[in-house]
Design a protein around this motif. Structure first.
Motif: not given
Length: 290
Positions: A27, A51, A124, A140, A142
């Motif tokens: 990261y 994110n 990821h 990341r 989602n």
């Protein structure tokens, strides 16, 4: 050309193994001196979000901004037990046709696009620049199986002249829908139509986005299938019936007038059978009664 692409892909994977070092650089840029002329990741602004929440069935976008890129190359990798190189520059390596990379002229944003996002796309991802040593920036993703929800029952019954009130909500946090459109059957509801009496209240909260449709002085023409369609996320529908009568539900087959299903009662029949059985027994014991 194909040979060059394969060599490039092998080089990217090899460099990932060289700079992984327990994945502590996943990261952040690799350690080492940085000059004003070296490429670096710009972590400022809205596009720097790492994110990311996307909606199932919509396009997921991961944006990586690289300053001072020069003649270097930006690559996208999906992190896994066996890392997958998705792209290098504007060239995609994956056979998944949903994946593409865009870099608009005059910008330094390298955007990984995943069309028709699936829940299996969660995980990821990494934006990498082939400096020496390599620099990496992790993301990341989602994917939410989001859908609009119309509160209440799947069918609404109202009397003529009353008000139709429908509330729709959708829970999206990092990418709330920019708008919610309401339809009756296949026609978009026009708040400025000659009919009048149609209004819309939209509200954005920490829990998501809520939209309330209000139709006053309902008539039979307002009967139909109402759909709440957010700009991101799946739509939801409810059937509205405008019917006359003391209790509109009573006219619907299978619905009771009291608001709950009526169950057949056998108590009177059982009582009669018991009395008949008792009388028959008395007759059998007392022949003189015959």
């Amino acid at each position: 050309m194909l040979g060059s692409i394969m060599i490039m892909g092998v080089g990217i994977l090899a460099s990932m193994k060289e700079t992984d070092c327990g994945r502590r650089q996943l990261y952040r840029p690799a350690d080492g001196p940085v000059t004003d002329l070296d490429p670096y990741f710009d972590l400022g602004g809205v596009r720097s979000q790492r994110n990311i929440s996307a909606v199932e069935g919509k396009t997921a976008k991961l944006s990586c901004t690289v300053r001072n890129l020069g003649d270097r190359m930006v690559s996208w990798i999906r992190r896994a037990t066996h890392p997958i190189v998705l792209s290098s520059g504007a060239v995609t390596f994956t056979s998944d046709s949903r994946v593409s990379v865009s870099n608009l002229p005059g910008t330094e944003d390298w955007v990984l696009n995943i069309d028709m996002a699936r829940t299996s796309d969660r995980g990821h991802y990494e934006c990498q620049v082939n400096t020496d040593p390599k620099i990496n920036l992790g993301f990341r993703l989602n994917v939410l199986p989001a859908a609009a929800v119309i509160h209440g029952k799947s069918a609404v019954f109202v009397k003529p002249g009353s008000t139709i009130s429908l509330t729709c909500s959708i829970r999206l946090f990092s990418s709330p829908p920019t708008s919610i459109q309401w339809f009756r059957d296949t026609r978009a509801l026009n708040l400025d139509s000659a009919r009048g009496g149609v209004s819309l209240e939209n509200e954005k909260t920490p829990q998501g986005t809520r939209s309330t449709l209000i139709v006053t002085k309902a008539t039979g023409d307002d009967t139909g299938n109402y759909t709440c369609s957010p700009s991101s996320g799946h739509a939801a529908s409810v059937m509205v019936h405008v019917v006359d009568g003391e209790n509109p539900r009573a006219s619907q087959r299978g619905l009771s007038t009291s608001g709950c299903d009526k169950k057949p009662t056998f108590a009177p029949i059982i009582s009669l059978l018991w009395i008949f059985s008792l009388f028959h027994e008395l007759l059998s014991r007392c022949p003189t009664l015959n």
